[in-house]
Design a protein around this motif. Structure first.
Motif, PDB file in Angstrom:
ATOM      1  N   MET A 207      29.635   4.145  61.327  1.00 17.85           N
ATOM      2  CA  MET A 207      29.529   5.492  61.220  1.00 17.85           C
ATOM      3  C   MET A 207      28.665   5.623  60.675  1.00 17.85           C
ATOM      4  O   MET A 207      28.624   4.848  58.953  1.00 17.85           O
ATOM      5  CB  MET A 207      31.244   6.045  60.330  1.00 17.85           C
ATOM      6  N   PRO A 208      28.191   6.845  60.148  1.00 15.16           N
ATOM      7  CA  PRO A 208      26.848   7.081  59.185  1.00 15.16           C
ATOM      8  C   PRO A 208      27.008   7.683  57.697  1.00 15.16           C
ATOM      9  O   PRO A 208      28.035   7.554  57.959  1.00 15.16           O
ATOM     10  CB  PRO A 208      25.706   7.658  60.215  1.00 15.16           C
ATOM     11  N   SER A 209      26.506   7.622  57.214  1.00 16.62           N
ATOM     12  CA  SER A 209      26.860   8.265  56.221  1.00 16.62           C
ATOM     13  C   SER A 209      26.927   9.422  56.059  1.00 16.62           C
ATOM     14  O   SER A 209      26.754   9.991  57.373  1.00 16.62           O
ATOM     15  CB  SER A 209      25.978   8.320  54.384  1.00 16.62           C
ATOM     16  N   LEU A 210      28.285  10.415  55.530  1.00 16.21           N
ATOM     17  CA  LEU A 210      28.782  11.658  55.638  1.00 16.21           C
ATOM     18  C   LEU A 210      27.774  12.504  54.893  1.00 16.21           C
ATOM     19  O   LEU A 210      27.639  13.569  55.551  1.00 16.21           O
ATOM     20  CB  LEU A 210      30.233  11.740  54.998  1.00 16.21           C
ATOM     21  N   ILE A 211      26.703  11.775  54.028  1.00 13.04           N
ATOM     22  CA  ILE A 211      26.350  12.802  53.035  1.00 13.04           C
ATOM     23  C   ILE A 211      24.847  12.294  52.347  1.00 13.04           C
ATOM     24  O   ILE A 211      24.211  11.290  53.298  1.00 13.04           O
ATOM     25  CB  ILE A 211      26.077  13.166  51.063  1.00 13.04           C
ATOM     26  N   SER A 212      23.542  13.355  52.644  1.00 12.05           N
ATOM     27  CA  SER A 212      22.686  12.740  52.872  1.00 12.05           C
ATOM     28  C   SER A 212      21.802  12.017  51.397  1.00 12.05           C
ATOM     29  O   SER A 212      22.315  12.670  50.546  1.00 12.05           O
ATOM     30  CB  SER A 212      21.314  13.726  52.937  1.00 12.05           C
ATOM     31  N   PHE A 213      21.003  11.448  51.740  1.00  9.89           N
ATOM     32  CA  PHE A 213      20.578  10.676  50.235  1.00  9.89           C
ATOM     33  C   PHE A 213      20.393  12.279  48.960  1.00  9.89           C
ATOM     34  O   PHE A 213      20.843  11.585  47.360  1.00  9.89           O
ATOM     35  CB  PHE A 213      18.970  10.703  49.688  1.00  9.89           C
ATOM     36  N   GLU A 214      19.552  13.413  49.465  1.00  3.56           N
ATOM     37  CA  GLU A 214      19.784  14.449  48.622  1.00  3.56           C
ATOM     38  C   GLU A 214      21.303  15.392  47.897  1.00  3.56           C
ATOM     39  O   GLU A 214      20.648  15.424  46.876  1.00  3.56           O
ATOM     40  CB  GLU A 214      18.784  15.973  48.743  1.00  3.56           C
ATOM     41  N   GLU A 215      21.884  15.295  48.548  1.00  2.00           N
ATOM     42  CA  GLU A 215      23.140  15.819  48.590  1.00  2.00           C
ATOM     43  C   GLU A 215      23.878  14.990  47.631  1.00  2.00           C
ATOM     44  O   GLU A 215      24.649  15.187  46.310  1.00  2.00           O
ATOM     45  CB  GLU A 215      24.226  15.413  49.842  1.00  2.00           C
TER      46      GLU A 215
END
Ligand code: SF4
Length: 378
Positions: free
Chosen positions: A1-9
């Motif tokens: 499962m990929p991360s649910l938020i981006s690096f920037e978030e």
């Protein structure tokens, strides 16, 4: 499962300071945790099977020969004693038991004791077995598996970009090689680190995404408990709300990892420990830590139960189905699990106790200065 938020978030969330905003973030992480793992938990415990006098320079560690402090020593424990502490941990309600030793690797003799300890714990308890014994080859990882070890713990400790500040003698690449060897042997991996070593918010996010890349089964996060005389001994504890916020951010970046808080949680979180559980934890380290004291078992169990989580032992403890003790090379009945008569206080069983079992040895002569991080003064 990929991360649910981006690096920037993640960076934006990392800048939150308002408690209401952090509360909303906790609710979001709680949903994710409930969605993935239901009410199951994954509670660890450990024994410090060999402590002190370590040649490495990890800046957070009191066992390092570079720490200008007395050394908490313990010679390699006998397998029977490891089993005794495992039995106590099981009575406390732990699901897993980790045999931990200092340093980058073990001598043949000490490794044989870990193997025998693992066999005994497999045969006589219903605990899942983990080992944290420094670097290892695929061959050693296979031997651990044959002895009944199911998961190997080996931290990256910090973001790759900050790692040179943390240790110069234990190489980051060596850590990755060990994690690969463990995977290759078909064992589960437990890989995390320590927050508050002086890393920036960006580096915390970096570390979480680096962990997502490694994709371990379990992610243990420690919070620096500054030990006098160590490189990071003068740092202040984290603000408890900051800890809660970062737990929630890690949960959103690593939605499928079995996520636990270990060393330093008592000192850094204080009365916000239950809120940190809600922020996405699957479990905590029960009993005591390597060289410091933990919490009474009844308090830890209650902290999860108050959120409607189930601390009883379950066939898979929230991870993917995995063989229990009896489905592999072991024969006979599964040992009785003391689910109905768990102990409430550590005094009721022979749990690992650093306050009585570690001999504090005065360092003789001049303590060497911590080496400068690679890249400085080049
Ligand atoms: S963390 Fe492990 S390798 Fe590093 S100094 Fe402590 S005992 Fe040695």
């Amino acid at each position: 499962m990929p991360s649910l938020i981006s690096f920037e978030e993640a960076l934006e969330l990392g800048a939150l300071t308002d408690h209401e905003d952090i509360g909303a973030l906790v609710e979001r992480a709680w949903e994710v945790r409930r969605d993935r793992f239901g009410d199951s938990t994954d509670m660890c415990s450990l024994v410090n099977a060999k402590s002190g006098g370590c040649a490495e320079d990890c800046g957070f560690c009191a066992q390092s020969r570079y720490a200008a402090a007395d050394t908490p020593m313990h010679a390699m424990m006998e397998p029977e004693q490891i089993l005794e502490h495992a039995r106590a941990a099981e009575a406390a309600g732990a699901h897993r038991f980790c045999m931990v030793t200092q340093g980058q690797g073990l001598s043949k003799r000490d490794f044989a004791k870990v193997l025998e300890g693992a066999r005994l714990v497999s045969e006589h308890t219903n605990l899942k077995r983990c080992a944290s014994i420094g670097h290892m080859s695929v061959e050693r990882a296979r031997q651990l598996k044959e002895a009944g070890i199911q998961r190997v713990h080996h931290n990256v400790e910090s973001a790759r970009s900050y790692y040179p500040e943390v240790s110069t003698t234990v190489r980051y690449e060596g850590r990755l090689r060990t994690i690969d060897a463990v995977k290759e042997a078909g064992l589960e991996t437990c890989v995390g680190g320590i927050l508050n070593l002086g890393e920036s918010a960006r580096q915390r996010v970096e570390m979480a995404f680096e962990l997502a890349e490694i994709n371990p089964d379990s992610v243990p996060i420690n919070l620096l408990n500054p030990r006098t005389g160590t490189k990071f001994g003068d740092r202040e504890l984290m603000d408890p709300w900051e800890v809660v916020k970062w737990v929630a951010i890690f949960r959103l970046i690593l939605p499928d990892a079995l996520f636990r808080l270990c060393g330093g949680r008592v000192e850094n979180l204080q009365e916000l420990q239950p809120l940190a559980v809600k922020a996405g934890l699957n479990g905590v380290m029960m009993g005591n830590f390597l060289t410091t004291l933990g919490v009474e078992p009844a308090e830890d169990r209650a902290m999860f139960e108050e959120l409607g989580l189930n601390v009883a032992r379950q066939p898979d403890n929230g991870s993917n189905p995995r063989p229990d003790n009896r489905s592999g090379w072991l024969e006979g009945e599964t040992p009785r699990t003391p689910v109905d008569d768990l102990i409430d206080s550590q005094a009721e069983a022979n749990m690992w106790d650093p306050s009585t079992q570690l001999r504090v040895i005065k360092k003789k002569g001049k303590v060497p200065a911590y080496p400068e991080p690679a890249g400085w003064g080049d």
